[in-house]
Design a protein around this motif. Structure first.
Motif, PDB file in Angstrom:
ATOM      1  N   ALA A 101       0.496   4.703  -2.246  1.00 38.88           N
ATOM      2  CA  ALA A 101       0.280   5.960  -1.522  1.00 38.88           C
ATOM      3  C   ALA A 101       1.544   6.812  -1.440  1.00 38.88           C
ATOM      4  N   SER A 136      -6.050   4.562   3.462  1.00 41.53           N
ATOM      5  CA  SER A 136      -5.641   3.272   2.892  1.00 41.53           C
ATOM      6  C   SER A 136      -4.871   2.447   3.921  1.00 41.53           C
ATOM      7  N   ASN A 159       0.824  -1.214   0.000  1.00 40.71           N
ATOM      8  CA  ASN A 159       0.000   0.000   0.000  1.00 40.71           C
ATOM      9  C   ASN A 159       0.858   1.263   0.000  1.00 40.71           C
ATOM     10  N   TRP A 163      -4.930   9.477   1.455  1.00 43.31           N
ATOM     11  CA  TRP A 163      -3.920   8.423   1.488  1.00 43.31           C
ATOM     12  C   TRP A 163      -3.845   7.732   2.839  1.00 43.31           C
ATOM     13  N   MET A 188      -7.481   6.168  -1.591  1.00 53.63           N
ATOM     14  CA  MET A 188      -6.751   7.437  -1.556  1.00 53.63           C
ATOM     15  C   MET A 188      -7.546   8.558  -2.211  1.00 53.63           C
ATOM     16  N   LEU A 208       1.727  10.765  -2.511  1.00 50.75           N
ATOM     17  CA  LEU A 208       1.000  11.666  -1.614  1.00 50.75           C
ATOM     18  C   LEU A 208       1.617  11.676  -0.218  1.00 50.75           C
TER      19      LEU A 208
END
Length: 178
Positions: free
Chosen positions: A22, A165, A18, A162, A157, A25
């Motif tokens: 992400a 998540s 993940n 973000w 997200m 960001l």
């Protein structure tokens, strides 16, 4: 048991990847350079690699089901804490990059027990004629995680931010542990 091991394998992939989705960001939120983010990204692999053998020993010593549940709680909890790592008390002590690195390292440490424990449970619970299928099913969870993580994390997200998540991925692991 096999269904749980399948979904645990799926969640391992969610929790380890993940951050890749992400990452942009997250880097912007904490002001990280590409080099700093790469260092953070490698922390998981360091923890994972260093603790594979000790995690197998812990499973042999204390039981593989117990070890798997404990490690699932550990890595899922630290996954959920990832957004806070760049803002938490560790930042004041060591800085942003080391703080996030420590959290990612601990996720790797926790996940290191997943496959040694899963394989031992397969060896103990499945007849020898069914172990290949059982192991393949567990690794299919990894394949499903590979397939679904990018769109799932991207959707979370875009829809919620973000940070969410990481919360959702951590929560899934905690639900499985329960």
């Amino acid at each position: 048991l096999l269904g749980l091991l399948f979904f645990i394998s799926f969640v391992t992939y969610l929790d380890r990847i993940n951050i890749a989705v992400a990452g942009k960001l997250m880097s912007e939120a904490f002001g990280l350079t590409d080099l700093q983010f790469g260092t953070i990204f490698s922390a998981f692999v360091v923890g994972y690699a260093l603790f594979q053998v000790p995690a197998g020993w812990v499973g042999d010593r204390f039981g593989h089901k117990r070890t798997l549940v404990f490690s699932l709680i550990l890595w899922s909890g630290f996954t959920a804490l990832t957004p806070w790592a760049g803002r938490g008390f560790l930042v004041s002590m060591v800085g942003v990059v080391p703080a996030i690195w420590i959290i990612r390292f601990l996720i790797g440490l926790g996940e290191a027990a997943s496959y040694p424990s899963s394989n031992a449970l397969v060896g103990r619970w499945f007849p020898s004629k069914e172990r290949g299928l059982a192991t393949g099913t567990i690794f299919a969870g990894l394949g499903l995680g590979t397939t679904l993580t990018p769109p799932l994390v991207a959707w979370l997200m875009v829809t919620y931010g973000w940070e969410v998540s990481f919360y959702v991925c951590g929560l899934l692991g905690l639900v499985l542990a329960a």
